[in-house]
Design an enzyme around this catalytic site. Structure first.
Site, PDB file in Angstrom:
ATOM      1  N   ASP A  99       0.648  -0.737   0.012  1.00 18.52           N
ATOM      2  CA  ASP A  99      -0.389  -0.033  -0.547  1.00 18.52           C
ATOM      3  C   ASP A  99       0.573   1.546  -0.283  1.00 18.52           C
ATOM      4  O   ASP A  99       0.568   2.623   0.769  1.00 18.52           O
ATOM      5  CB  ASP A  99      -0.568  -0.185   1.862  1.00 18.52           C
ATOM      6  CG  ASP A  99      -1.944  -1.319   1.642  1.00 18.52           C
ATOM      7  OD1 ASP A  99      -2.229  -2.168   0.419  1.00 18.52           O
ATOM      8  OD2 ASP A  99      -1.870  -1.454   2.655  1.00 18.52           O
ATOM      9  N   GLU A 142     -11.014   0.244  -3.878  1.00 23.77           N
ATOM     10  CA  GLU A 142     -10.078   1.215  -3.135  1.00 23.77           C
ATOM     11  C   GLU A 142      -8.997   1.712  -3.352  1.00 23.77           C
ATOM     12  O   GLU A 142      -8.355   1.961  -4.643  1.00 23.77           O
ATOM     13  CB  GLU A 142      -9.665  -0.522  -1.941  1.00 23.77           C
ATOM     14  CG  GLU A 142      -8.514  -1.672  -2.830  1.00 23.77           C
ATOM     15  CD  GLU A 142      -8.817  -2.959  -2.272  1.00 23.77           C
ATOM     16  OE1 GLU A 142     -10.122  -3.030  -1.166  1.00 23.77           O
ATOM     17  OE2 GLU A 142      -7.804  -3.602  -2.458  1.00 23.77           O
TER      18      GLU A 142
END
Ligand code: 6LW
Length: 503
Positions: A17, A183
Site C-alpha cells: 500500500d 479501493e
C-alpha cells in the site's frame, strides 16, 4: 528518459500500500505495517531509487489500538500528503481506532497522536482544492457494526482536519470498471484535469489500477478508455498483483507510479513468500491519460547483508546505531528489549510464537537467499523464528535441556527435539531454492533450521517447505518477518544477522 536502472522491489520486504509524496527535491514514501511497531515506516529519497528509513508514524503506544485487534488488522494503507507546511498521513487503524489523520512538521518525526475521523471505510486520501477545502476520498468498506464487510464503492466528502469530522454526507464516486474491491483512491490535480486513480480487482492476482478524470475534484468522472492502466493479471510478468499505486513526478521530470506487487515463486508462480512489496515503474501521458510501463524485476535492493552486533552494548543504553528496521509485535522494540552489558535482552512473558503478543524483535525478510543467524545467551526458553502470524511460523528454540524445531501451520504443529550440543555457537534459519525435479518446482523455497558449533560445523535439524509461509496460504496482509523471541527467562542477543544462504 526514465531513471535507469529501476530496482524492483524498490522497498523489499513486506511494504504494501505505498503512498509517495514530493516536496521540492525530497520524496517521502509510507507503507502499511499492520500489527507491527514501530508502525507506518516513512522512507526518504532524493532520486526515487535510494530510500532511507527516516522515521515511523507510530512510535508510541496508543497511536494504533493493537490490543485486541486481530493480526492483519491495524495500520492499513497510508496516504502521505503535504499542505501549507504540514505533512499529513491519513490511514485506517482497521478494527482499532478507525480512520485517523496524523500530522508532522518534519516527516522525520515526531508524528502526532492522530485524530479519529468519522469516516467508516478504508484507504483514505486527502486532497485540497484552490479554495483550501480538503476532500477525503476513501474506499467505502464498512469496518464496524452489523454491516461489517459491506462495500459502498469509492466515497468522498469534505473534512475538517482540525476535528476529523466530515462536513457533508459522503457521496459515491466513480468506482472503476466493475472489478471487486474498488479501493486505494488517490485524487490529483494535474494540468487542467483532476484525476481519480483507484485499485480494483482485489489485492491478489486480479489486482489492477484504473483511472478517471474530471474538471472538478468532486466529478463527474470520465473513465479512461484503456482501463485498467496497470495489471499483471493473466500475464507472465515477473511481478504479479500490481496495483494500489500512487503517482509522482520524478527528479528527471518523468512521471512514475509506485505500487504494491508480489514476487511470485514456483513453476506456476503460485507462492509469494515475501508478501506485498513496493515497486516502481514509469508513466507517460498520452491524450491526457497515463500510460503505465510494465513493472520490471531488478533485485539489487534485496541483497544487502544486515548485521547487528551488540557485544559492545553497555547496560541501560541502547546503541546509537540501533537499527530503525527492528520491529516487534504489538509493542515497540524499546518496550520489549533491555540493553545489558554485551547485548540486548528479551525477557520471556510465558508466551511463545503461537501468541499474538510474544516477546519478539525482528525484521522484514528481504532476500530470497536469506540466512538469519543468532548468537545469544539463552537462559530459559527462546530462539529464532520465521513468522507470518501466530498461526504460521517456523521456530528453532533452545531450552535448558534440548533444541526444538517446530513448524506451526494453523491447526497443525510438527515438532522435533534434539540433543543440546555442549558447544553451541549460534542457531540459524535459512531459505534455499529447491533443487531439481517436478516437486521442487512446485514450491517457493525450502526453510532449513539448524545450529553451528564452536568449531564452525553446521547441523541442519529440519527442512520445511516454504510455501506454507507465503501470502497465498496464510491469507495475511503482511509478509515474512524473522526474529528472536523469548518464552521464558531471558535471551540476550549478542549478534543477529541476515546474510546470504548461498555459500
Ligand atoms: C488495504 C486495501 C487492501 O487497506 O488491503 O486488499 C488492505 N486491499 O487496499 C491492507 O493492505
Amino acid at each position: 528518459m526514465t531513471i535507469s536502472p529501476m530496482p524492483n522491489p524498490l522497498i523489499p520486504g513486506f511494504n504494501p500500500d505505498p503512498s509517495v509524496l514530493r516536496v521540492g527535491d525530497d520524496f517521502y514514501l509510507a507503507t502499511s505495517s499492520f500489527e507491527y511497531l514501530p508502525g507506518v515506516p516513512i522512507y526518504h529519497s532524493r532520486d526515487l531509487i535510494n530510500w532511507t528509513l527516516i522515521s515511523h508514524v507510530a512510535t508510541r503506544p496508543g497511536q494504533f489500538q493493537l490490543d485486541g485487534v486481530p493480526t492483519g488488522g491495524s495500520a492499513w494503507a497510508p496516504t502521505i500528503r503535504f499542505h501549507d507546511g504540514v505533512f499529513y498521513v491519513a490511514i485506517t487503524d482497521a478494527m482499532g481506532r478507525g480512520t485517523l489523520i496524523f500530522t508532522a512538521t518534519d516527516p522525520a518525526g515526531e508524528w502526532s497522536d492522530g485524530i479519529v475521523t468519522n469516516v467508516d471505510g478504508i484507504d483514505p486520501d486527502l486532497v485540497w482544492d484552490e479554495q483550501g477545502n480538503c476532500f477525503i476520498t476513501f474506499s467505502g468498506l464498512i469496518m464496524s457494526g452489523p454491516e461489517f464487510g459491506k462495500h459502498l464503492g469509492i466515497q468522498q466528502a469534505r473534512i475538517d482536519l482540525t476535528t476529523g469530522q466530515l462536513l457533508e454526507e459522503p457521496r459515491s464516486l466513480w468506482s472503476g470498471t466493475g472489478g471487486m474491491f474498488p479501493e486505494a483512491p488517490h485524487v490529483y490535480h494535474i494540468g487542467d484535469w483532476w484525476y481519480l486513480m483507484i485499485a480494483e480487482g482485489g489485492t491478489e492476482r486480479g489486482h489492477s489500477e484504473s483511472i478517471a478524470r474530471s474538471k472538478s475534484p468532486e466529478g463527474p468522472w470520465e473513465g479512461c478508455p484503456s482501463n485498467p492502466i496497470l495489471t499483471a493479471r493473466g500475464t507472465a510478468r515477473p511481478i504479479q498483483n500490481t496495483g494500489h499505486g500512487d503517482l509522482v513526478l520524478g527528479p528527471d521530470n518523468q512521471w512514475y507510479m509506485i505500487m504494491l506487487g508480489m514476487r511470485t515463486r514456483g513453476m506456476t508462480r503460485a507462492f509469494s513468500s515475501h508478501g506485498r512489496e513496493t515497486f516502481i515503474t514509469s508513466v507517460d501521458w498520452v491524450d491526457g491519460w497515463p500510460v503505465v510501463a510494465p513493472v520490471h524485476v531488478d533485485e539489487t535492493n534485496s541483497h544487502f547483508d544486515f548485521v547487528a552486533d551488540f557485544h559492545k552494548v553497555k547496560a541501560g543504553k541502547f546503541p546509537a546505531d540501533f537499527s530503525k528496521e527492528f520491529i516487534s509485535i504489538r509493542r515497540t522494540p524499546a518496550q520489549v528489549l533491555t540493553p545489558v552489558a554485551g547485548g540486548v535482552q528479551l525477557n520471556g512473558n510465558g508466551l511463545g510464537m503461537d501468541d499474538p503478543a510474544p516477546a519478539f524483535v525482528g525484521r522484514r525478510q528481504r532476500r530470497f537467499d536469506s540466512r538469519v543467524e543468532l548468537v545469544a545467551e539463552i537462559e530459559g526458553i527462546g530462539g529464532l523464528t520465521l513468522r507470518y502470524d501466530e498461526q504460521s511460523h517456523y521456530d528453532i528454540e533452545v531450552t535448558p535441556y534440548d533444541i526444538v524445531v517446530r513448524a506451526r501451520l494453523y491447526e497443525m504443529t510438527k515438532e522435533s527435539r534434539h540433543a543440546l550440543p555442549e558447544n553451541l555457537k549460534s542457531i540459524f534459519i535459512q531459505c534455499v531454492d529447491p533443487k531439481g525435479g517436478w516437486e521442487a518446482m512446485a514450491t517457493s523455497d525450502l526453510v532449513q533450521l539448524g545450529f553451528v558449533n564452536e568449531i564452525g560445523e553446521s547441523a541442519i535439524l529440519a527442512t520445511f517447505d516454504g510455501r506454507y509461509l507465503s501470502a497465498e496460504v496464510t491469507t495475511s496482509f503482511t509478509g515474512r518477518v524473522y526474529g528472536v523471541y523469548c518464552t521464558q527467562g531471558s535471551v540476550t542477543i549478542q549478534k543477529f544477522s541476515e546474510t546470504t544462504s548461498n555459500d
